[in-house]
Design a protein around this motif. Structure first.
Motif, PDB file in Angstrom:
ATOM      1  N   ALA A 205     -25.798   8.576  -7.366  1.00 28.35           N
ATOM      2  CA  ALA A 205     -24.838   9.363  -6.586  1.00 28.35           C
ATOM      3  C   ALA A 205     -23.563   8.569  -6.328  1.00 28.35           C
ATOM      4  CB  ALA A 205     -25.471   9.786  -5.270  1.00 28.35           C
ATOM      5  N   ILE A 206     -23.706   7.298  -5.969  1.00 23.91           N
ATOM      6  CA  ILE A 206     -22.521   6.473  -5.703  1.00 23.91           C
ATOM      7  C   ILE A 206     -21.664   6.338  -6.951  1.00 23.91           C
ATOM      8  CG2 ILE A 206     -21.781   4.129  -5.116  1.00 23.91           C
ATOM      9  CD1 ILE A 206     -24.251   3.960  -3.293  1.00 23.91           C
ATOM     10  N   SER A 207     -22.328   6.147  -8.109  1.00 21.16           N
ATOM     11  CA  SER A 207     -21.578   6.012  -9.361  1.00 21.16           C
ATOM     12  C   SER A 207     -20.791   7.274  -9.675  1.00 21.16           C
ATOM     13  CB  SER A 207     -22.539   5.691 -10.507  1.00 21.16           C
ATOM     14  OG  SER A 207     -21.852   5.629 -11.734  1.00 21.16           O
ATOM     15  N   VAL A 208     -21.430   8.436  -9.511  1.00 21.05           N
ATOM     16  CA  VAL A 208     -20.733   9.705  -9.784  1.00 21.05           C
ATOM     17  C   VAL A 208     -19.560   9.892  -8.824  1.00 21.05           C
ATOM     18  CG1 VAL A 208     -20.992  12.207  -9.752  1.00 21.05           C
ATOM     19  CG2 VAL A 208     -22.773  10.790 -10.787  1.00 21.05           C
ATOM     20  N   LEU A 209     -19.775   9.584  -7.556  1.00 18.65           N
ATOM     21  CA  LEU A 209     -18.704   9.773  -6.570  1.00 18.65           C
ATOM     22  C   LEU A 209     -17.530   8.827  -6.824  1.00 18.65           C
ATOM     23  CD1 LEU A 209     -20.922  10.197  -3.394  1.00 18.65           C
ATOM     24  CD2 LEU A 209     -19.422  11.947  -4.376  1.00 18.65           C
ATOM     25  N   LEU A 210     -17.806   7.605  -7.197  1.00 17.08           N
ATOM     26  CA  LEU A 210     -16.711   6.672  -7.475  1.00 17.08           C
ATOM     27  C   LEU A 210     -15.946   7.076  -8.728  1.00 17.08           C
ATOM     28  CD1 LEU A 210     -18.381   3.244  -6.601  1.00 17.08           C
ATOM     29  CD2 LEU A 210     -16.735   4.556  -5.249  1.00 17.08           C
ATOM     30  N   GLU A 211     -16.646   7.596  -9.727  1.00 12.94           N
ATOM     31  CA  GLU A 211     -15.949   8.103 -10.906  1.00 12.94           C
ATOM     32  C   GLU A 211     -15.046   9.286 -10.531  1.00 12.94           C
ATOM     33  OE1 GLU A 211     -18.908   9.062 -13.745  1.00 12.94           O
ATOM     34  OE2 GLU A 211     -19.416   6.974 -14.194  1.00 12.94           O
ATOM     35  N   ALA A 264     -30.873  17.677  -0.607  1.00 11.15           N
ATOM     36  CA  ALA A 264     -30.122  18.769  -1.231  1.00 11.15           C
ATOM     37  C   ALA A 264     -28.646  18.716  -0.839  1.00 11.15           C
ATOM     38  CB  ALA A 264     -30.741  20.111  -0.832  1.00 11.15           C
ATOM     39  N   ARG A 265     -28.371  18.447   0.456  1.00 17.97           N
ATOM     40  CA  ARG A 265     -26.973  18.358   0.890  1.00 17.97           C
ATOM     41  C   ARG A 265     -26.254  17.221   0.171  1.00 17.97           C
ATOM     42  NH1 ARG A 265     -29.211  19.639   6.012  1.00 17.97           N
ATOM     43  NH2 ARG A 265     -29.381  17.428   6.530  1.00 17.97           N
ATOM     44  N   GLN A 266     -26.921  16.115   0.026  1.00 14.89           N
ATOM     45  CA  GLN A 266     -26.306  14.983  -0.659  1.00 14.89           C
ATOM     46  C   GLN A 266     -26.011  15.321  -2.115  1.00 14.89           C
ATOM     47  OE1 GLN A 266     -28.758  11.541  -0.929  1.00 14.89           O
ATOM     48  NE2 GLN A 266     -27.175  10.253  -1.804  1.00 14.89           N
ATOM     49  N   ALA A 267     -26.958  16.027  -2.779  1.00 16.11           N
ATOM     50  CA  ALA A 267     -26.737  16.408  -4.176  1.00 16.11           C
ATOM     51  C   ALA A 267     -25.553  17.352  -4.306  1.00 16.11           C
ATOM     52  CB  ALA A 267     -28.006  17.054  -4.739  1.00 16.11           C
ATOM     53  N   ARG A 268     -25.425  18.284  -3.369  1.00 15.07           N
ATOM     54  CA  ARG A 268     -24.295  19.213  -3.430  1.00 15.07           C
ATOM     55  C   ARG A 268     -22.972  18.491  -3.191  1.00 15.07           C
ATOM     56  NH1 ARG A 268     -28.204  22.846  -0.975  1.00 15.07           N
ATOM     57  NH2 ARG A 268     -27.624  22.086   1.106  1.00 15.07           N
ATOM     58  N   ARG A 269     -22.954  17.560  -2.229  1.00 18.79           N
ATOM     59  CA  ARG A 269     -21.721  16.822  -1.972  1.00 18.79           C
ATOM     60  C   ARG A 269     -21.335  15.952  -3.167  1.00 18.79           C
ATOM     61  NH1 ARG A 269     -24.091  15.559   3.034  1.00 18.79           N
ATOM     62  NH2 ARG A 269     -24.440  13.437   2.283  1.00 18.79           N
ATOM     63  N   THR A 270     -22.326  15.319  -3.760  1.00 20.21           N
ATOM     64  CA  THR A 270     -22.053  14.400  -4.858  1.00 20.21           C
ATOM     65  C   THR A 270     -21.434  15.127  -6.039  1.00 20.21           C
ATOM     66  OG1 THR A 270     -23.895  13.003  -4.165  1.00 20.21           O
ATOM     67  CG2 THR A 270     -23.086  12.701  -6.395  1.00 20.21           C
ATOM     68  N   ASP A 271     -21.937  16.321  -6.342  1.00 21.30           N
ATOM     69  CA  ASP A 271     -21.448  17.057  -7.503  1.00 21.30           C
ATOM     70  C   ASP A 271     -20.330  18.036  -7.151  1.00 21.30           C
ATOM     71  OD1 ASP A 271     -23.353  16.444  -9.933  1.00 21.30           O
ATOM     72  OD2 ASP A 271     -24.589  16.505  -8.129  1.00 21.30           O
ATOM     73  N   ASP A 272     -19.803  17.901  -5.938  1.00 23.47           N
ATOM     74  CA  ASP A 272     -18.636  18.698  -5.521  1.00 23.47           C
ATOM     75  C   ASP A 272     -18.890  20.196  -5.672  1.00 23.47           C
ATOM     76  OD1 ASP A 272     -16.136  18.937  -4.417  1.00 23.47           O
ATOM     77  OD2 ASP A 272     -15.097  18.831  -6.360  1.00 23.47           O
ATOM     78  N   GLY A 273     -20.109  20.607  -5.345  1.00 22.23           N
ATOM     79  CA  GLY A 273     -20.427  22.029  -5.380  1.00 22.23           C
ATOM     80  C   GLY A 273     -20.686  22.585  -6.761  1.00 22.23           C
ATOM     81  N   GLN A 274     -20.575  21.768  -7.812  1.00 21.88           N
ATOM     82  CA  GLN A 274     -20.821  22.287  -9.164  1.00 21.88           C
ATOM     83  C   GLN A 274     -22.305  22.493  -9.447  1.00 21.88           C
ATOM     84  OE1 GLN A 274     -18.884  19.800 -12.021  1.00 21.88           O
ATOM     85  NE2 GLN A 274     -16.880  19.926 -11.017  1.00 21.88           N
ATOM     86  N   LEU A 275     -23.173  21.843  -8.663  1.00 24.50           N
ATOM     87  CA  LEU A 275     -24.619  22.008  -8.806  1.00 24.50           C
ATOM     88  C   LEU A 275     -25.147  22.699  -7.552  1.00 24.50           C
ATOM     89  CD1 LEU A 275     -27.243  21.432 -10.406  1.00 24.50           C
ATOM     90  CD2 LEU A 275     -27.390  19.268  -9.148  1.00 24.50           C
ATOM     91  N   VAL A 307     -32.058  15.676 -13.103  1.00 28.41           N
ATOM     92  CA  VAL A 307     -31.199  16.833 -13.329  1.00 28.41           C
ATOM     93  C   VAL A 307     -29.738  16.407 -13.387  1.00 28.41           C
ATOM     94  CG1 VAL A 307     -30.368  18.987 -12.303  1.00 28.41           C
ATOM     95  CG2 VAL A 307     -32.820  18.506 -12.358  1.00 28.41           C
ATOM     96  N   ARG A 308     -29.319  15.598 -12.433  1.00 28.37           N
ATOM     97  CA  ARG A 308     -27.916  15.190 -12.381  1.00 28.37           C
ATOM     98  C   ARG A 308     -27.546  14.242 -13.517  1.00 28.37           C
ATOM     99  NH1 ARG A 308     -27.921  13.147  -6.379  1.00 28.37           N
ATOM    100  NH2 ARG A 308     -25.825  12.405  -6.918  1.00 28.37           N
ATOM    101  N   ARG A 315     -27.788  25.100 -11.634  1.00 27.98           N
ATOM    102  CA  ARG A 315     -28.647  25.492 -10.518  1.00 27.98           C
ATOM    103  C   ARG A 315     -29.963  24.733 -10.601  1.00 27.98           C
ATOM    104  NH1 ARG A 315     -27.124  30.418 -12.479  1.00 27.98           N
ATOM    105  NH2 ARG A 315     -29.223  30.763 -13.306  1.00 27.98           N
ATOM    106  N   VAL A 316     -30.443  24.316  -9.441  1.00 27.98           N
ATOM    107  CA  VAL A 316     -31.761  23.670  -9.357  1.00 27.98           C
ATOM    108  C   VAL A 316     -32.402  24.110  -8.046  1.00 27.98           C
ATOM    109  CG1 VAL A 316     -30.752  21.593  -8.321  1.00 27.98           C
ATOM    110  CG2 VAL A 316     -33.026  21.482  -9.346  1.00 27.98           C
TER     111      VAL A 316
END
Length: 385
Positions: A205-211, A264-275, A307-308, A315-316
């Motif tokens: 998650a940190i890697s995706v957010l920093l990218e 789940a909230r963390q996954a949604r925040r990390t992917d900016d709502g795309q997942l 999944v990520r 959707r998951v």
């Protein structure tokens, strides 16, 4: 001589020596010093040499030679004995034979010694069987043989028991070392699973957010700042996960439903709502042990991480049902799936973790049609205190 009771022979040697010397000094018998004292000294030296050469017992060929040498020395001592007590030394022959050759040979040697005493009586007193003294001496000698063989049997059994105990202790020591090795290996595997399932998830998650922050730094500074703040939050969650793993936060009880919602909230925040991540919860988690609940959480965490990382899904869904008979977790996505034989360390670690609590894992996927991960753990009663 037996290593179990080394004191028997010296006691008899001293007793015969004192009786023979007293008989000679008191004029009660004709004690011949050279064969008498020399034979006793030679017998004592022979015993000492045997104990030093064979501390655990002489092998059979050597034991046979030692038995013959003792018999010859005892005959020599009996010839020089003026008190007539040297025949008690012959009790040592079946006693020694028991440890080297067993009970049957010991009984045979004892019978031979009794026959030798009868023969000696016959040569020195042809009508010995009419003498109360001779009959009494023979009876006492036979009783001495019985007691000697019995004593040898008890000593031999005690020695075998000590040997069995020693062997059992060695096996127990080896088993303890093996258990320690297996425990260390299990602990290493547990730590590896915790690092992969917990830290691996948060670091992804940190890697995706920093990218994301780097990509939006110039075009949308607000989005970049939000991504960095979410990365900080993921780092804090990773730290909490580490603390939970080492048990420093035991005072805070683990709640699976709350942890899955936060996941789940963390996954949604990390992917900016795309997942789109949904959690469907039912049942009562309190009937299950903390180890089972943590296993379900780690499985959901690993499923979302996969999944990520790999699924390219939009959707998951995470479905959990804690029924009275079993707890079931299903993570399903609409991604592209993966081909057979591509399970990595994460899924292998998940299977190991689930197996430890008596559960099972199934993965259904088809390339292009998504993946469905299911974990089932039967309900087990709490152990009695």
């Amino acid at each position: 001589m037996s290593p179990s009771v080394p004191w028997v022979a010296p006691v008899l040697y001293v007793g015969v020596l004192v009786a023979g010397e007293y008989a000679g000094l008191a004029g009660l018998g004709d004690t011949r010093q050279l064969p008498f004292v020399g034979g006793l000294a030679a017998a004592a030296v022979l015993d000492l040499a045997e104990r030093r050469r064979f501390p655990a017992g002489a092998p059979r060929p050597a034991a046979l030679g030692l038995l013959a040498a003792r018999a010859a020395l005892f005959v020599l001592i009996a010839v020089g004995d003026g008190a007539g007590l040297a025949r008690v030394l012959f009790l040592l022959l079946p006693f020694t034979a028991y440890f080297a050759f067993g009970r049957a040979v010991s009984v045979g040697v004892g019978a031979g010694c009794a026959a030798a005493v009868v023969m000696a009586f016959q040569l020195t007193e042809p009508r010995w069987y009419r003498s109360q003294e001779h009959i009494s001496d023979l009876l006492m000698f036979v009783l001495g043989l019985v007691l000697t063989i019995t004593m040898a049997a008890v000593a031999a059994e005690e020695r075998r028991a000590r040997k069995r105990v020693q062997e059992a202790n060695e096996r127990l020591r080896a088993s303890s070392e093996r258990v320690a090795e297996l425990s260390a290996a299990a602990e290493r595997n547990r730590v590896a699973r915790d690092i992969h399932d917990g830290l691996g998830h948060h670091l992804t998650a940190i890697s995706v957010l920093l990218e994301k922050a780097a990509a939006f730094r110039d075009r949308d500074p607000v989005a970049a700042d939000t991504a960095i703040e979410d990365a900080h939050q993921s780092a804090r969650l990773a730290l909490d996960d580490v603390r939970r793993s080492v048990g420093t936060l035991r005072e805070a009880p683990f709640r699976l439903s709350v942890a899955l919602d936060e996941l789940a909230r963390q996954a949604r925040r990390t992917d900016d709502g795309q997942l789109a991540v949904t959690v469907d919860w039912s049942g009562d988690e309190h009937r299950y042990r903390p180890a089972v609940l943590m296993t379900l959480y780690r499985a959901a965490q690993e499923g979302l991480t996969n999944v990520r990382r790999h699924a390219r899904a939009t959707r998951v869904s995470v479905t959990v049902h804690c029924a009275p008979t079993e707890a079931r977790l299903v993570v399903a996505d609409d991604g592209h799936g993966f081909g057979p034989g591509r399970e990595g360390f994460g899924l292998r670690g998940m299977r190991e973790r689930v197996t430890l609590v008596g559960g099972s894992v199934t993965v259904d996927n088809e390339p292009g049609r998504g993946t469905r991960l299911a974990v089932t753990i039967p309900h087990q009663p709490e152990p009695a205190p």
